[in-house]
Design a protein around this motif. Structure first.
Motif, PDB file in Angstrom:
ATOM      1  N   LEU A 106      80.888   6.603 -16.421  1.00  0.00           N
ATOM      2  CA  LEU A 106      82.222   6.172 -16.853  1.00  0.00           C
ATOM      3  C   LEU A 106      82.617   5.937 -18.294  1.00  0.00           C
ATOM      4  CD1 LEU A 106      83.107   3.994 -13.703  1.00  0.00           C
ATOM      5  CD2 LEU A 106      84.216   6.343 -14.354  1.00  0.00           C
ATOM      6  N   ALA A 107      81.312   5.655 -19.170  1.00  0.00           N
ATOM      7  CA  ALA A 107      81.179   5.710 -20.433  1.00  0.00           C
ATOM      8  C   ALA A 107      81.529   6.775 -20.933  1.00  0.00           C
ATOM      9  CB  ALA A 107      79.954   5.055 -21.012  1.00  0.00           C
ATOM     10  N   ALA A 108      81.091   8.070 -20.504  1.00  0.00           N
ATOM     11  CA  ALA A 108      81.187   9.397 -20.931  1.00  0.00           C
ATOM     12  C   ALA A 108      82.672  10.090 -20.333  1.00  0.00           C
ATOM     13  CB  ALA A 108      79.862  10.269 -20.868  1.00  0.00           C
ATOM     14  N   ASP A 109      82.811   9.578 -19.129  1.00  0.00           N
ATOM     15  CA  ASP A 109      83.901  10.423 -18.393  1.00  0.00           C
ATOM     16  C   ASP A 109      84.843   9.291 -17.749  1.00  0.00           C
ATOM     17  OD1 ASP A 109      85.710  12.060 -17.225  1.00  0.00           O
ATOM     18  OD2 ASP A 109      84.023  12.938 -15.948  1.00  0.00           O
ATOM     19  N   PRO A 110      85.622   8.376 -18.503  1.00  0.00           N
ATOM     20  CA  PRO A 110      86.221   7.266 -17.774  1.00  0.00           C
ATOM     21  C   PRO A 110      87.315   7.661 -16.993  1.00  0.00           C
ATOM     22  CG  PRO A 110      86.961   7.484 -20.189  1.00  0.00           C
ATOM     23  CD  PRO A 110      85.918   8.582 -20.011  1.00  0.00           C
ATOM     24  N   ASP A 111      87.676   8.764 -16.927  1.00  0.00           N
ATOM     25  CA  ASP A 111      88.799   9.197 -15.946  1.00  0.00           C
ATOM     26  C   ASP A 111      88.067   9.716 -14.701  1.00  0.00           C
ATOM     27  OD1 ASP A 111      90.724   8.193 -17.473  1.00  0.00           O
ATOM     28  OD2 ASP A 111      90.802  10.160 -18.480  1.00  0.00           O
ATOM     29  N   ASN A 112      86.934   9.735 -14.582  1.00  0.00           N
ATOM     30  CA  ASN A 112      86.107  10.443 -13.113  1.00  0.00           C
ATOM     31  C   ASN A 112      86.775   9.472 -11.993  1.00  0.00           C
ATOM     32  OD1 ASN A 112      84.286  10.958 -11.172  1.00  0.00           O
ATOM     33  ND2 ASN A 112      83.117  12.051 -12.800  1.00  0.00           N
ATOM     34  N   ARG A 113      87.492  10.065 -11.339  1.00  0.00           N
ATOM     35  CA  ARG A 113      88.086   9.232 -10.147  1.00  0.00           C
ATOM     36  C   ARG A 113      86.832   9.098  -9.049  1.00  0.00           C
ATOM     37  NH1 ARG A 113      91.883   5.627  -8.953  1.00  0.00           N
ATOM     38  NH2 ARG A 113      92.376   5.828  -7.024  1.00  0.00           N
ATOM     39  N   GLN A 114      85.885  10.011  -8.726  1.00  0.00           N
ATOM     40  CA  GLN A 114      84.973   9.750  -7.858  1.00  0.00           C
ATOM     41  C   GLN A 114      83.986   8.730  -8.180  1.00  0.00           C
ATOM     42  OE1 GLN A 114      83.519  13.865  -7.457  1.00  0.00           O
ATOM     43  NE2 GLN A 114      83.600  13.707  -5.227  1.00  0.00           N
ATOM     44  N   ALA A 115      83.758   8.688  -9.454  1.00  0.00           N
ATOM     45  CA  ALA A 115      83.079   7.626 -10.218  1.00  0.00           C
ATOM     46  C   ALA A 115      83.685   6.334  -9.803  1.00  0.00           C
ATOM     47  CB  ALA A 115      82.602   7.776 -11.480  1.00  0.00           C
TER      48      ALA A 115
END
Length: 155
Positions: A106-115
């Motif tokens: 999430l630090a790299a891809d904060p909008d990742n819904r699955q994460a």
């Protein structure tokens, strides 16, 4: 944006119902071939790891997670590798590790819904486990106090 624990749990249940035994065999063969030829090795490794982490055997899940960790250096596969590592950690009840892995993702891809959803499920379990642990600790403290009080009264 907060994730949905319920959505993540539904996804995990659906994954557990997958029967990919035939895919596992094909992925294993493709992976070992790629090891020899070095052609598209990372993609073959990822596919093999994905098949392994969807098995019921903890040893196979661990092997799959290990292969995925090797792929986290690949920029194209890092996001998916971290997500599936966290999924394995969740399934193996390694909730603190899953949280750390999801935080990296999430630090790299904060909008990742699955994460986000999986992290919400991890946090829900950790809150529940924390409450149960606190209740057990409180019960143990009361028991120790009661025994101590009984011993003091005897004297």
């Amino acid at each position: 944006m907060a994730g949905s624990a319920e959505v993540a749990l539904e996804r995990l249940k659906a994954d557990e119902r997958l029967d990919i035994s035939s895919q596992l065999q094909a992925a294993r063969l493709a992976y070992f071939k790629a090891l020899d030829t070095h052609e598209d090795l990372d993609r073959a490794k990822f596919t093999y790891a994905w098949c392994l982490i969807h098995q019921k055997s903890r040893d196979e899940m661990k092997m799959g997670a290990s292969l995925l960790w090797e792929l986290t250096g690949n920029k194209e596969l890092r996001r998916d590798s971290l997500f599936y590592i966290a999924t394995v950690q969740f399934r193996m009840e390694q909730y603190l590790d899953a949280r750390k892995t999801l935080e990296k993702l999430l630090a790299a891809d904060p909008d990742n819904r699955q994460a986000q959803d999986l992290k919400a499920a991890v946090e829900k379990v950790l809150r529940h486990d924390g409450a149960v642990g606190l209740a057990l600790l409180s019960g143990a403290a009361v028991a120790v106090f009661a025994v101590g009080a009984a011993l003091i009264k005897r004297r």
